[in-house]
Design a protein around this motif. Structure first.
Motif, PDB file in Angstrom:
ATOM      1  N   SER A  87      68.415  42.105  51.680  1.00 13.95           N
ATOM      2  CA  SER A  87      67.815  40.798  51.948  1.00 13.95           C
ATOM      3  C   SER A  87      66.291  40.862  52.055  1.00 13.95           C
ATOM      4  CB  SER A  87      68.407  40.202  53.229  1.00 13.95           C
ATOM      5  OG  SER A  87      68.099  41.027  54.336  1.00 13.95           O
ATOM      6  N   ARG A  88      65.742  42.045  52.191  1.00 12.59           N
ATOM      7  CA  ARG A  88      64.291  42.208  52.299  1.00 12.59           C
ATOM      8  C   ARG A  88      63.638  42.502  50.956  1.00 12.59           C
ATOM      9  NH1 ARG A  88      64.010  46.881  56.576  1.00 12.59           N
ATOM     10  NH2 ARG A  88      61.777  46.670  56.209  1.00 12.59           N
ATOM     11  N   LEU A  89      64.456  42.620  49.920  1.00  9.55           N
ATOM     12  CA  LEU A  89      63.968  43.025  48.607  1.00  9.55           C
ATOM     13  C   LEU A  89      63.976  41.873  47.620  1.00  9.55           C
ATOM     14  CD1 LEU A  89      65.995  46.354  48.315  1.00  9.55           C
ATOM     15  CD2 LEU A  89      63.602  46.130  48.991  1.00  9.55           C
ATOM     16  N   ASP A  90      62.962  41.837  46.762  1.00  8.60           N
ATOM     17  CA  ASP A  90      63.058  41.007  45.573  1.00  8.60           C
ATOM     18  C   ASP A  90      64.024  41.695  44.618  1.00  8.60           C
ATOM     19  OD1 ASP A  90      59.465  40.335  45.564  1.00  8.60           O
ATOM     20  OD2 ASP A  90      61.106  39.299  46.612  1.00  8.60           O
ATOM     21  N   MET A  91      64.679  40.921  43.771  1.00  4.67           N
ATOM     22  CA  MET A  91      65.581  41.542  42.816  1.00  4.67           C
ATOM     23  C   MET A  91      65.407  40.920  41.439  1.00  4.67           C
ATOM     24  SD  MET A  91      69.446  40.074  43.107  1.00  4.67           S
ATOM     25  CE  MET A  91      69.706  40.700  41.453  1.00  4.67           C
ATOM     26  N   ALA A  92      65.895  41.634  40.451  1.00  3.39           N
ATOM     27  CA  ALA A  92      65.725  41.171  39.080  1.00  3.39           C
ATOM     28  C   ALA A  92      66.841  41.713  38.203  1.00  3.39           C
ATOM     29  CB  ALA A  92      64.376  41.634  38.538  1.00  3.39           C
ATOM     30  N   VAL A 151      64.580  40.060  32.363  1.00  2.00           N
ATOM     31  CA  VAL A 151      65.328  38.860  32.012  1.00  2.00           C
ATOM     32  C   VAL A 151      65.032  37.761  33.021  1.00  2.00           C
ATOM     33  CG1 VAL A 151      67.618  37.880  31.716  1.00  2.00           C
ATOM     34  CG2 VAL A 151      67.149  40.211  30.930  1.00  2.00           C
ATOM     35  N   ALA A 152      65.187  38.096  34.302  1.00  2.00           N
ATOM     36  CA  ALA A 152      64.962  37.117  35.369  1.00  2.00           C
ATOM     37  C   ALA A 152      64.716  37.846  36.678  1.00  2.00           C
ATOM     38  CB  ALA A 152      66.162  36.181  35.513  1.00  2.00           C
ATOM     39  N   ALA A 153      63.971  37.201  37.568  1.00  3.37           N
ATOM     40  CA  ALA A 153      63.690  37.778  38.879  1.00  3.37           C
ATOM     41  C   ALA A 153      63.812  36.694  39.938  1.00  3.37           C
ATOM     42  CB  ALA A 153      62.301  38.399  38.914  1.00  3.37           C
ATOM     43  N   ILE A 154      64.119  37.118  41.163  1.00  2.00           N
ATOM     44  CA  ILE A 154      64.257  36.169  42.278  1.00  2.00           C
ATOM     45  C   ILE A 154      63.710  36.830  43.534  1.00  2.00           C
ATOM     46  CG2 ILE A 154      66.621  36.935  42.789  1.00  2.00           C
ATOM     47  CD1 ILE A 154      67.260  33.978  43.443  1.00  2.00           C
ATOM     48  N   SER A 172      64.975  33.636  47.844  1.00  3.21           N
ATOM     49  CA  SER A 172      65.338  32.711  46.762  1.00  3.21           C
ATOM     50  C   SER A 172      64.380  31.550  46.565  1.00  3.21           C
ATOM     51  CB  SER A 172      66.764  32.154  46.975  1.00  3.21           C
ATOM     52  OG  SER A 172      67.702  33.190  47.059  1.00  3.21           O
ATOM     53  N   ASP A 173      63.178  31.631  47.131  1.00  2.00           N
ATOM     54  CA  ASP A 173      62.261  30.498  46.977  1.00  2.00           C
ATOM     55  C   ASP A 173      61.459  30.568  45.681  1.00  2.00           C
ATOM     56  OD1 ASP A 173      59.369  31.493  48.977  1.00  2.00           O
ATOM     57  OD2 ASP A 173      60.761  32.672  47.765  1.00  2.00           O
ATOM     58  N   ARG A 174      61.525  31.697  44.990  1.00  2.00           N
ATOM     59  CA  ARG A 174      60.824  31.827  43.711  1.00  2.00           C
ATOM     60  C   ARG A 174      61.733  32.501  42.700  1.00  2.00           C
ATOM     61  NH1 ARG A 174      56.471  35.695  45.053  1.00  2.00           N
ATOM     62  NH2 ARG A 174      57.817  36.141  46.835  1.00  2.00           N
ATOM     63  N   THR A 175      61.667  32.011  41.476  1.00  2.00           N
ATOM     64  CA  THR A 175      62.368  32.643  40.370  1.00  2.00           C
ATOM     65  C   THR A 175      61.429  32.728  39.172  1.00  2.00           C
ATOM     66  OG1 THR A 175      63.278  30.528  39.614  1.00  2.00           O
ATOM     67  CG2 THR A 175      64.670  31.861  41.086  1.00  2.00           C
ATOM     68  N   ASP A 176      61.770  33.622  38.279  1.00  2.00           N
ATOM     69  CA  ASP A 176      60.978  33.825  37.069  1.00  2.00           C
ATOM     70  C   ASP A 176      61.935  34.219  35.959  1.00  2.00           C
ATOM     71  OD1 ASP A 176      58.310  36.122  36.041  1.00  2.00           O
ATOM     72  OD2 ASP A 176      58.802  34.098  35.379  1.00  2.00           O
ATOM     73  N   TYR A 177      61.685  33.722  34.745  1.00  2.00           N
ATOM     74  CA  TYR A 177      62.569  33.995  33.625  1.00  2.00           C
ATOM     75  C   TYR A 177      61.767  34.398  32.394  1.00  2.00           C
ATOM     76  CZ  TYR A 177      66.210  31.556  36.279  1.00  2.00           C
ATOM     77  OH  TYR A 177      67.115  31.184  37.231  1.00  2.00           O
ATOM     78  N   ALA A 178      62.371  35.242  31.594  1.00  2.00           N
ATOM     79  CA  ALA A 178      61.820  35.491  30.270  1.00  2.00           C
ATOM     80  C   ALA A 178      61.946  34.207  29.455  1.00  2.00           C
ATOM     81  CB  ALA A 178      62.576  36.626  29.588  1.00  2.00           C
ATOM     82  N   ASP A 179      60.972  33.968  28.594  1.00  2.00           N
ATOM     83  CA  ASP A 179      60.999  32.739  27.794  1.00  2.00           C
ATOM     84  C   ASP A 179      62.279  32.624  26.981  1.00  2.00           C
ATOM     85  OD1 ASP A 179      57.420  32.714  27.042  1.00  2.00           O
ATOM     86  OD2 ASP A 179      58.538  31.989  28.772  1.00  2.00           O
TER      87      ASP A 179
END
Length: 125
Positions: A30-35, A48-51, A55-62
């Motif tokens: 729960s203390r780690l970002d994951m992808a 591919v994607a990160a969170i 869970s307040d931020r996400t990022d995706y490959a185009d």
């Protein structure tokens, strides 16, 4: 130490869906970002994607925006990647990864400290 185990890969036809799951051991997930990263034959491993950890931020490959959704459940120590409208070019080994948080969500392989063994996704045309 955190151990990550992916599941949910398989063979699917183009246009189909799959849901990948990453199960984490230990109390620190729960203390780690994951992808999720993926690596196709002959290619480098790519995000591919990160969170973020909460869970307040996400990022995706185009290439997957609008088709893939990343999520996590810290109470269950799991992360998920819902993949829809799959294409043959999504064929790859998919890896779960986790990182100690820094400013912003990391996009590079070197930024992640923990890795799973991968699960293979094959999309047939």
């Amino acid at each position: 130490q955190v151990q990550l185990v992916e599941s949910g890969g398989g063979l699917v036809q183009a246009g189909g869906s799959l849901r990948l799951t990453c199960a984490a051991s230990g109390r620190t997930f729960s203390r780690l970002d994951m992808a999720w990263f993926r690596q196709a034959p002959g290619n480098e491993r790519a995000l591919v994607a990160a969170i973020s950890r909460n869970s307040d931020r996400t990022d995706y490959a185009d290439s997957v925006k609008g088709r893939f959704t990343i999520s996590r459940d810290n109470a269950k120590n799991t992360g998920n990647l819902q993949m829809s409208n799959l294409k043959p070019e999504d064929t790859a080994v998919y890896y779960c990864a986790a990182a100690w948080p820094k400013v912003g969500l990391p996009r590079t392989e070197a930024s992640y400290h923990y890795w799973g063994q991968g699960t293979r996704v094959t999309v047939s045309s």
